[in-house]
Design an enzyme around this catalytic site. Sequence first.
Site, mmCIF file in Angstrom:
data_model
loop_
_atom_site.group_PDB
_atom_site.id
_atom_site.type_symbol
_atom_site.label_atom_id
_atom_site.label_comp_id
_atom_site.label_asym_id
_atom_site.label_seq_id
_atom_site.Cartn_x
_atom_site.Cartn_y
_atom_site.Cartn_z
ATOM 1 N N LYS A 247 0.830 -1.195 0.000
ATOM 2 C CA LYS A 247 0.000 0.000 0.000
ATOM 3 C C LYS A 247 0.870 1.253 0.000
ATOM 4 C CE LYS A 247 -4.183 -1.937 1.701
ATOM 5 N NZ LYS A 247 -4.792 -2.469 2.891
ATOM 6 N N ARG A 248 2.006 1.151 0.653
ATOM 7 C CA ARG A 248 2.884 2.319 0.719
ATOM 8 C C ARG A 248 3.403 2.724 -0.667
ATOM 9 N NH1 ARG A 248 7.667 1.486 4.131
ATOM 10 N NH2 ARG A 248 6.252 0.177 5.297
#
Length: 475
Positions: A247-248
């Site tokens: 997600k980062r």
Amino acid sequence: MSSVRTRFAPSPTGFLHVGGIRTALFAYLVARHDDGKFVLRFEDTDKKREVEGAKEHLILSLNTLGLKHDEGPDIGGPFSPYIQSQRLEIYHKWARKLIAAGRAYADSYSVKELETLRQQDQQNKTPFLFRNHRPLKTIEWDGTVPLRFKSEPKAYEWHDVVMGDLRSSPESIDDFILIKSDGYPTYNFAHIIDDLEMEITHVLRGQEFLSSIPNYLNLYEALGISRPLLATLPLVLGPDGKKKLSKRDGAKDIMDYIRDGYLPEALVSFIATLGWNDGTTQEIFTMEELIAKFDLNKVQKSGALFDEKRLTWINGTLIRSKTIDDLYELAASYWPEEAADAEASYKRLVLSLLQERLKYLAEIPELSLFFFVEPQIMPELIKNNKHLKKLSRDELINLLTVSLASLNVSDFSIDDLNSRLNQLLVSTNQKPAVLFSLIRIATTQAPASPGLSDTLHVLGKERSLLRIKRQLDSL
Ligand code: GLU
């Protein structure tokens, strides 16, 4: 009629990011390529992880990208229901068959006892395998304790359509849980039963399941069923090319891209080429082309790099390929509030200028605002411009004054603007980077804009001259 049947089987635990959508897309393409069926199934047996609204959101995401399923929870089909939590009877029926065949047993250990066994193994430096600790006395399974598979450890060699010939040793096989103490089956059990009952021919899924496949092979044998073709898709790697996309790194909800004005066909083309290509250098494919050309055998084994810049490039290219009518329709919800009263014909002209530079539709407000409202003078645009900052105030005033005089007698047709701007370059002895930047800043208060004469033409004579005068006054 082909008998190819593929499925996408998400757990409703959140949104779909590119990795999840890729699995769905590849399964969809395999089915469509062979005139088969694409099935949607919700794997919601882990009730703790379920997220409210996720099922609807998953269906919306698939439909938005054009991955329409032929059977599924919302539309039914010959193997309804397509939600695992509504199929418990079916899993229990198969579980009872395994018990009867002596291939499943009640796991009567308490959590504490199990923990002690694990610790013992750890102290002895032996990997923990449940099958080494099968309870000596068997109790009848009453559904209040887990039901475990009684495995028959052995080595396997099998073919994975993407990963090729694979092998495993007996150590990778264990007595895994079939049915949990809450009555729900595990993924490991439920998906095998569903794929069988739903006559799935090709199972496509991510690498995280690869290490469990020997267990599945063992279970297929115990059930006496032939297995579907297995295809393990390569990882989607984050931009550093080393780790799995997280997600980062931007593994965001596919619907966020849609909201930002990424076209569904751009997303589909981008995602299709995460680990697949047709052997040519073609980078953008229509859905029809993908259906015709997609071949699981051409999916690469190694990780596929997630490069958002490539997505943006594909999107910009597809935006430029649109007719202005189509683009105008697509842009409908992206205009800035200030454009609410503007004429459709004016907005279409603005859009035709932006089309060259738009990367995604959510850029429209920022890029178009000066067409609709008088922009505030931004002195720093001149101060920070590497050419203009070298000019004195008098030089700036002089350039704007002669430009104003020339544009004042223009009819503001593109041709006339072009020739006047070129004459101004000669008469002022300036480069476009100086003169045109200055006029651009004066009329748009933006560091960049579409071509200058096009911009002036769309803004019109009155607005353009007024803005140059205001800039002059501000100097
Ligand atoms: N329910 C599994 C997941 O969402 C699906 C895996 C599979 O496709 O078999 O990860």
